[in-house]
Design a protein around this motif. Structure first.
Motif, short mmCIF file in Angstrom:
data_model
loop_
_atom_site.label_atom_id
_atom_site.label_comp_id
_atom_site.label_asym_id
_atom_site.label_seq_id
_atom_site.Cartn_x
_atom_site.Cartn_y
_atom_site.Cartn_z
N GLU A 144 0.81 -1.16 -0.13
CA GLU A 144 -0.01 0.14 0.07
C GLU A 144 0.81 1.16 -0.07
O GLU A 144 0.57 2.42 -0.78
N ASN A 145 1.91 1.22 0.81
CA ASN A 145 2.70 2.44 1.04
C ASN A 145 3.49 2.70 -0.52
O ASN A 145 3.81 3.71 -0.81
N ILE A 146 3.87 1.42 -1.09
CA ILE A 146 4.74 1.64 -2.46
C ILE A 146 3.88 2.33 -3.49
O ILE A 146 4.30 2.83 -4.25
N ARG A 147 2.66 1.89 -3.44
CA ARG A 147 1.34 2.32 -4.45
C ARG A 147 1.37 3.99 -4.05
O ARG A 147 1.20 4.53 -5.09
N LYS A 148 1.39 4.42 -2.66
CA LYS A 148 1.21 5.61 -2.53
C LYS A 148 2.50 6.43 -2.99
O LYS A 148 2.40 7.47 -3.70
N LEU A 153 4.92 10.10 -7.26
CA LEU A 153 5.74 10.46 -8.62
C LEU A 153 4.98 10.59 -9.79
O LEU A 153 5.40 11.36 -10.70
N GLU A 154 4.07 9.63 -10.07
CA GLU A 154 3.11 9.93 -10.97
C GLU A 154 2.51 11.26 -11.34
O GLU A 154 2.62 11.91 -12.33
N THR A 167 14.12 11.28 -10.29
CA THR A 167 12.64 11.12 -10.14
C THR A 167 12.37 10.14 -11.07
O THR A 167 11.56 9.08 -10.41
N TYR A 168 12.61 9.83 -12.27
CA TYR A 168 12.41 8.63 -13.20
C TYR A 168 13.01 7.29 -12.72
O TYR A 168 12.39 6.21 -12.52
#
Length: 288
Positions: A144-148, A153-154, A167-168
Motif C-alpha cells: 500500500e505504501n509503495i503504491r502511494k 511521483l506519477e 525522479t524517473y
C-alpha cells in the motif's frame, strides 16, 4: 501545485528589511547627518529584534549554515530546536528530513516534509519534497505504501514538463518492487536519456535484468553503474551475488567487502546486515 495560494513570507521579509534599511539610511544619514557607520548598529539591532520575533526561523537558518558547512551534528541540534518551535523554515525542514530518511526514521521525516510542503513557495522544493515523501512511503514498507509512493511521483511527473533523472529512476525502482518490470524499464530508460551517466539508473537496469533472470545483462548493467560510481553499494552487492552463483567465491567476497566499506543508508536497496551476512557466510565456508 498550490503555489499561488501560498504567501512567500521570506520574500516579504526581505522586501521589508530592504525598505527599512533604506528608510533608516535616509533619516539617519541624509536628514540627521549621522556618519554612515551608524547603519552598522542600526542593522545589528534590527536583526537582533528579528531573531527574537522569528526565533524558530532563525534556528533553522543556523541549522542550515552548519548543514551546508558539513557539520551535521551541530545542524541536527539546531534543526531539532527549530522543529520543536514549529519552524516554517522550509530548507531546514527539508534538510532535516533527508537526514532522518538516511537514518531510516521515515515517519518523522514524513511529518516534517508535509509541513515543509505546506509552507513551501519555491519551485525546486515543489519537486524535491514529493520525491522525498515518496521515499518515506517506500522505507515504511508494504504494498500500500509503495503504491502511494508511485502515485506521488506519477502526479509529480504529470504536473511538470520536466522532472530530473533521479525522479524517473526512483519511479522505475518502485515499479520494480511491484514486479512491473516493463514500466520499471521504461522509466529507467527515460532517466538514462536525461543522464546517460546515472549510476543509480544503470543499477536499476541491472536489478531489473536480475529479477528477470538475465544474469549476463544484469552484470553488464551493474558494471556500467560501477564505472560511473565505484561506491554504488547496490551494484557491488548484486555483483557479489552473481559471482557466487558462478562459483567465483573469492571475487564475490571482494565485491561484498567493497560494499561493506561504503556508506550504506536506508535509501540503499540493500542493508549493511545483508552485506555482513554474505561476508560471514563466505568467510566461514573458507575456514571449514
Amino acid at each position: 501545485m498550490n503555489k499561488q495560494q501560498k504567501i512567500d513570507w521570506v520574500k516579504y521579509w526581505k522586501g521589508f528589511t530592504l525598505g527599512f534599511l533604506m528608510l533608516a539610511w535616509i533619516i539617519a544619514v541624509f536628514y540627521l547627518r549621522y556618519p554612515l557607520w551608524i547603519m552598522i548598529p542600526i542593522t545589528f539591532v534590527y536583526l537582533v529584534i528579528n531573531s527574537l520575533i522569528f526565533y524558530s526561523y532563525y534556528l533553522g537558518m543556523v541549522g542550515n549554515f552548519y548543514y551546508f558547512t558539513r557539520q551535521p551534528d551541530k545542524a541536527l541540534k539546531y534543526y531539532r530546536k527549530a522543529i520543536a518551535k514549529n519552524t516554517k523554515n522550509v530548507a531546514a525542514l527539508y534538510n532535516y528530513s533527508l537526514e532522518m530518511l538516511h537514518n531510516g526514521n521515515a515517519e518523522e521525516a514524513l511529518v516534517c516534509l508535509e509541513r515543509a510542503e505546506k509552507y513551501n513557495t519555491q519551485l525546486l522544493y515543489e519537486k524535491n519534497i514529493p520525491l522525498a515523501i515518496s521515499s518515506c512511503y517506500w522505507i515504511m514498507g508494504g504494498e500500500e505504501n509503495i503504491r502511494k509512493a508511485i502515485d506521488i511521483l506519477e502526479k509529480l511527473k504529470d504536473n511538470y514538463q520536466y522532472v530530473n533523472d533521479s525522479t524517473y529512476t526512483t519511479l522505475g525502482y518502485f515499479y520494480l518492487l511491484m514486479g512491473e518490470f516493463d514500466k520499471a524499464e521504461e522509466y529507467t530508460k527515460t532517466a538514462l536519456k536525461d543522464n546517460a551517466e546515472s549510476a543509480p539508473a544503470w543499477d536499476n537496469m541491472g536489478q531489473i535484468a536480475f529479477a528477470r533472470g538475465d544474469m549476463e545483462k544484469a552484470e553488464e548493467n551493474f558494471q556500467k553503474a560501477l564505472s560511473f560510481r565505484a561506491t554504488m553499494v547496490d551494484s557491488l552487492f548484486y555483483m557479489g551475488v552473481i559471482r557466487e552463483r558462478q562459483g567465483r567465491r573469492d571475487e564475490a567476497l571482494e565485491y561484498y567487502k567493497k560494499a561493506e566499506k561504503c556508506n550504506i543508508s536506508s535509501l540503499n536497496t540493500v542493508t549493511l546486515a545483508q552485506v555482513e551476512a554474505k561476508i560471514k557466510a563466505l568467510e566461514s565456508g573458507k575456514n571449514e
